[in-house]
Design a protein around this motif. Structure first.
Motif, PDB file in Angstrom:
ATOM      1  N   GLY A 117       3.642   3.666   6.635  1.00 52.02           N
ATOM      2  CA  GLY A 117       3.022   3.143   7.641  1.00 52.02           C
ATOM      3  C   GLY A 117       1.922   2.019   7.635  1.00 52.02           C
ATOM      4  N   ASN A 118       1.085   2.574   6.770  1.00 50.41           N
ATOM      5  CA  ASN A 118      -0.380   1.709   6.589  1.00 50.41           C
ATOM      6  C   ASN A 118      -0.329   0.772   5.599  1.00 50.41           C
ATOM      7  N   TRP A 119      -0.512   1.384   4.283  1.00 51.49           N
ATOM      8  CA  TRP A 119      -0.645   0.188   3.293  1.00 51.49           C
ATOM      9  C   TRP A 119       0.717   0.377   2.178  1.00 51.49           C
ATOM     10  N   VAL A 120       1.709   0.752   2.653  1.00 49.25           N
ATOM     11  CA  VAL A 120       2.985   0.530   1.875  1.00 49.25           C
ATOM     12  C   VAL A 120       3.539  -0.606   2.292  1.00 49.25           C
ATOM     13  N   GLN A 121       3.128  -1.841   1.775  1.00 49.30           N
ATOM     14  CA  GLN A 121       3.700  -3.007   2.478  1.00 49.30           C
ATOM     15  C   GLN A 121       5.259  -3.007   2.038  1.00 49.30           C
ATOM     16  N   GLY A 122       6.130  -2.533   2.842  1.00 45.79           N
ATOM     17  CA  GLY A 122       7.526  -2.481   2.597  1.00 45.79           C
ATOM     18  C   GLY A 122       7.805  -1.314   1.770  1.00 45.79           C
ATOM     19  N   LEU A 123       8.543  -0.271   2.543  1.00 41.24           N
ATOM     20  CA  LEU A 123       8.695   0.856   1.777  1.00 41.24           C
ATOM     21  C   LEU A 123       9.753   0.791   0.570  1.00 41.24           C
ATOM     22  N   ASN A 124      10.447  -0.035   0.512  1.00 43.46           N
ATOM     23  CA  ASN A 124      11.247  -0.365  -0.723  1.00 43.46           C
ATOM     24  C   ASN A 124      10.476  -1.185  -1.752  1.00 43.46           C
ATOM     25  N   PHE A 125       9.886  -2.100  -1.197  1.00 38.79           N
ATOM     26  CA  PHE A 125       9.414  -3.472  -2.012  1.00 38.79           C
ATOM     27  C   PHE A 125       7.959  -2.685  -2.783  1.00 38.79           C
ATOM     28  N   ARG A 126       7.339  -2.128  -2.092  1.00 39.80           N
ATOM     29  CA  ARG A 126       6.387  -1.125  -2.609  1.00 39.80           C
ATOM     30  C   ARG A 126       6.652  -0.737  -4.173  1.00 39.80           C
ATOM     31  N   LYS A 127       7.640  -0.146  -4.259  1.00 38.17           N
ATOM     32  CA  LYS A 127       8.133   0.236  -5.648  1.00 38.17           C
ATOM     33  C   LYS A 127       8.364  -0.664  -6.853  1.00 38.17           C
ATOM     34  N   VAL A 128       8.390  -2.065  -6.560  1.00 43.94           N
ATOM     35  CA  VAL A 128       8.671  -3.008  -7.493  1.00 43.94           C
ATOM     36  C   VAL A 128       7.706  -4.145  -7.575  1.00 43.94           C
ATOM     37  N   LEU A 129       6.704  -4.145  -6.283  1.00 38.06           N
ATOM     38  CA  LEU A 129       5.672  -5.369  -6.091  1.00 38.06           C
ATOM     39  C   LEU A 129       4.472  -4.711  -6.278  1.00 38.06           C
ATOM     40  N   GLY A 130       4.157  -3.361  -6.122  1.00 38.78           N
ATOM     41  CA  GLY A 130       2.799  -2.745  -5.986  1.00 38.78           C
ATOM     42  C   GLY A 130       2.084  -3.550  -4.867  1.00 38.78           C
ATOM     43  N   ASN A 131       0.765  -3.836  -5.118  1.00 40.43           N
ATOM     44  CA  ASN A 131       0.072  -4.509  -3.792  1.00 40.43           C
ATOM     45  C   ASN A 131      -0.831  -5.601  -4.367  1.00 40.43           C
ATOM     46  N   GLY A 132      -0.799  -6.018  -5.582  1.00 41.41           N
ATOM     47  CA  GLY A 132      -1.718  -7.059  -6.048  1.00 41.41           C
ATOM     48  C   GLY A 132      -0.712  -8.300  -6.105  1.00 41.41           C
ATOM     49  N   ASN A 133      -1.443  -9.546  -5.741  1.00 42.45           N
ATOM     50  CA  ASN A 133      -0.893 -10.829  -5.722  1.00 42.45           C
ATOM     51  C   ASN A 133       0.267 -10.948  -4.558  1.00 42.45           C
ATOM     52  N   ILE A 134      -0.136 -10.273  -3.340  1.00 41.21           N
ATOM     53  CA  ILE A 134       1.057 -10.355  -2.172  1.00 41.21           C
ATOM     54  C   ILE A 134       0.018 -10.889  -0.973  1.00 41.21           C
ATOM     55  N   VAL A 135       0.875 -11.790  -0.205  1.00 42.60           N
ATOM     56  CA  VAL A 135       0.430 -12.308   0.999  1.00 42.60           C
ATOM     57  C   VAL A 135       1.474 -11.631   2.027  1.00 42.60           C
ATOM     58  N   SER A 136       1.032 -10.926   2.912  1.00 38.93           N
ATOM     59  CA  SER A 136       1.958 -10.239   3.740  1.00 38.93           C
ATOM     60  C   SER A 136       1.938 -10.445   5.199  1.00 38.93           C
ATOM     61  N   HIS A 137       3.025 -10.531   6.054  1.00 35.42           N
ATOM     62  CA  HIS A 137       3.025 -10.681   7.397  1.00 35.42           C
ATOM     63  C   HIS A 137       3.616  -9.450   7.850  1.00 35.42           C
ATOM     64  N   ARG A 138       3.110  -8.725   8.858  1.00 35.34           N
ATOM     65  CA  ARG A 138       3.639  -7.672   9.572  1.00 35.34           C
ATOM     66  C   ARG A 138       3.610  -7.542  10.894  1.00 35.34           C
ATOM     67  N   ALA A 176       4.228 -14.483  -2.770  1.00 36.95           N
ATOM     68  CA  ALA A 176       2.978 -14.117  -3.900  1.00 36.95           C
ATOM     69  C   ALA A 176       2.226 -15.203  -3.514  1.00 36.95           C
ATOM     70  N   ASN A 177       0.814 -14.877  -3.921  1.00 32.12           N
ATOM     71  CA  ASN A 177      -0.165 -15.735  -3.757  1.00 32.12           C
ATOM     72  C   ASN A 177      -0.121 -16.679  -4.923  1.00 32.12           C
ATOM     73  N   GLN A 178       0.315 -16.418  -6.285  1.00 31.73           N
ATOM     74  CA  GLN A 178       0.348 -17.058  -7.480  1.00 31.73           C
ATOM     75  C   GLN A 178       1.838 -16.926  -8.063  1.00 31.73           C
ATOM     76  N   LEU A 179       2.292 -17.885  -8.849  1.00 33.46           N
ATOM     77  CA  LEU A 179       3.480 -17.636  -9.509  1.00 33.46           C
ATOM     78  C   LEU A 179       3.064 -16.809 -10.951  1.00 33.46           C
ATOM     79  N   ASN A 180       1.901 -17.301 -11.252  1.00 37.90           N
ATOM     80  CA  ASN A 180       1.540 -16.177 -12.432  1.00 37.90           C
ATOM     81  C   ASN A 180       1.135 -14.649 -11.972  1.00 37.90           C
TER      82      ASN A 180
END
Length: 558
Positions: A444-465, A487-491
């Protein structure tokens, strides 16, 4: 209270920041708020004030001392989520203290507890105005069902993961997790001084009955959870308004609302520990804290080392944090933290080879405003500049959130929007620029998507909540969250193997519905349904289109 907010169990709030303290004086049928002078006297007498860390031990003893006053019939407290901010777990809290006065005859105070009154006060072992010792127990039981977990690409997303011996595919995973944590806590005043000793010790047993989304079969684990001690000195200085608090051991910690350090990132719970979703273990294996509170100012230092999963593969990454905070106890909370990665063997990949995490430092200012212009408007923002003492690494991350709580509506609905930016690495520059989110987290705070968090982590992310919250009963609140992730960068080197290089910046959408609240005073319910829809960035990483991921979770905590 001025408006309805979520009541929480004190054990769940242990280690979180106190945002507000209210005292209600009750005499006959009248209820009045404590005066400014009474509040200042309370702050000086006890280390319980805004922007300090909530500890049930210290608060329980304070209530015990209030109950010893001759004109007090009964005193007790309740913990609520703060009215500002958002999130399901791990946010700052407010304390509501009730003091019921009596005009009857004075009565002598007697010690209470299992060792003093034939066991009638269990789980209280002993209590007087000088000390309190009690038996504590926390427990939980959760049921979890995932459809197409890891977007049905479990084998690809878990390459090199030692716990993933049976990663989810295009299937259904249903399992149960449970845990129990018995222990003892105590606090005691040393003679007639203003010095208090306190500590806690507990053991936690956790178990899973069958395969989760990573690991096969059942699992069980027993280990020490809390094991710390500390001391508190109140009433220092000319005006008796300086308090010193220090502790060390296995304890809880969270910085602000978990943007960089979350309570729920203090320990590993997956694999053989059988608690990957219930996250029963939250203490850091090494946690030293020293804070000095002087009026509206607080200076604190912390040393942290999280609990890792396998003893033979320890990275021993540790952090040192210094924070200077100002809080006017009304509507302004400002702070700046300096964070240094001071030890450990952990590394991370860059286009020019792996570099050590040791040497990373972060400068982290924070500004939170509540009840802006005497309305329900609130604002929260943090910035994190990140660099390295020995490597060509510079990055940054930040967020800004604006919300409004409708105070005049009985169900107390609120709306919150947050934009968060965590920089990615531009492979065409010499500096490494991917932001390292350190130990972020917290449902509810910094899990940016309960499911997506498990595959994306938190680096290289731009999020709207966007979050909408409202009460559905006197004890239950309902929240609806929507995340749009890019993502902020394709890399994306540093992400999981299938998406280390992206063809499209669109990562996906996720919507979650959370129902939470107290079933009874000692029973808390948490139910979550979350639906993740992969975007082009994920779909184009695989030959076949990835399916949507649905998780349904229901848990009761005791």
């Amino acid at each position: 209270m001025a408006q309805q907010t979520q009541k929480v169990n004190p054990q769940f709030a242990n280690g979180n920041f106190i945002e507000e303290v209210r005292i209600v004086i009750m005499e006959d049928t009248a209820q009045v708020a404590a005066t400014k002078k009474e509040m200042e006297d309370f702050y000086k007498a006890f280390f319980i004030k805004p922007r300090t860390i909530f500890n049930p031990l210290i608060t329980d003893l304070a209530i015990s001392r209030i109950n010893e006053e001759n004109n007090v019939k009964n005193a007790y407290y309740e913990i609520y989520e703060s009215e500002s901010g958002s999130g399901s777990v791990g946010r700052s809290v407010s304390i509501q203290i009730y003091v019921e006065l009596t005009s009857g005859e004075e009565t002598a105070t007697k010690a209470k507890g299992l060792f003093s009154r034939e066991g009638k006060d269990f789980p209280l072992l002993y209590e007087s105005g000088q000390a309190q010792f009690k038996f504590l127990v926390n427990a939980g039981l959760g049921f979890y069902n995932d459809e197409n977990a890891l977007f049905a690409q479990g084998e690809a997303f878990t390459q090199g993961n030692p716990i993933a011996d049976d990663p989810a595919d295009e299937d259904t995973r249903f399992w149960m997790e449970t845990f129990v944590e018995p222990g003892i806590s105590g606090i005691s005043k040393l003679g007639n001084s203003n010095i208090y000793w306190y500590g806690e010790a507990s053991v936690l047993a956790s178990a899973r009955n069958t395969s989760d989304i990573y690991s096969s079969g059942s699992a069980g684990h027993i280990d020490v959870e809390r094991l710390y001690t500390g001391f508190l000195i109140t009433g220092l200085g000319k005006n008796k308004d300086i308090t010193l608090n220090a502790n060390y051991g296995r304890n809880f910690f969270q910085l602000n609302d978990g943007f960089l350090f979350s309570r729920y990132s203090g320990s590993s719970n997956a694999g053989p520990r059988g608690s990957v979703y219930s996250s029963s273990r939250t203490t850091y294996q090494k946690n030293g804290n020293l804070s000095i509170q002087w009026g509206k100012f607080r200076l604190s230092g912390h040393f942290l080392e999280p609990q890792e999963l396998f003893k033979d593969k320890q990275q021993n990454t540790n952090y040192t944090i210094g924070t200077f905070n100002f809080n006017n106890n009304k509507n302004l909370d400002a702070a700046i933290s300096y964070i240094a990665t001071t030890g450990g063997k952990a590394k991370y990949a860059t286009p020019n080879g792996a570099i050590q995490k040791k040497g990373i430092y972060v400068i982290n200012p924070k500004l939170w405003l509540t009840n802006i212009a005497e309305t329900g408007l609130f604002f929260k923002s943090e910035y994190a500049y990140q660099s390295h003492t020995q490597e060509d690494m510079q990055s940054y991350a930040w967020y800004a959130g604006l919300g409004y709580s409708f105070k005049n509506i009985a169900t107390n609905p609120s709306i919150y929007y947050r934009y968060a930016f965590m920089k990615g690495d531009d492979a065409n520059t010499e500096d490494y620029e991917r932001f390292d989110p350190i130990l972020t987290g917290g449902l509810g705070n910094w899990v940016q998507g309960l499911n997506f968090r498990k595959v994306l982590g938190n680096g290289n992310i731009v999020s709207h909540r966007i979050e909408l919250t409202s009460w559905v009963s006197k004890r239950m609140s309902l929240s609806v969250d929507y995340f749009y992730l890019q993502a902020n960068q394709l890399n994306n080197l540093g992400g999981l193997p299938p998406i280390s290089s992206l063809k499209n910046k669109e990562l996906g959408h996720e919507a979650s519905v959370t129902l939470k609240g107290l079933l009874k005073d000692h029973f808390t319910f948490l139910g979550v349904v979350s639906y993740g829809i992969p975007g082009k960035g994920l779909n184009e990483a695989f030959i076949e289109k990835t399916p949507n991921w649905l998780t349904v979770q229901a848990a009761v905590f005791i």
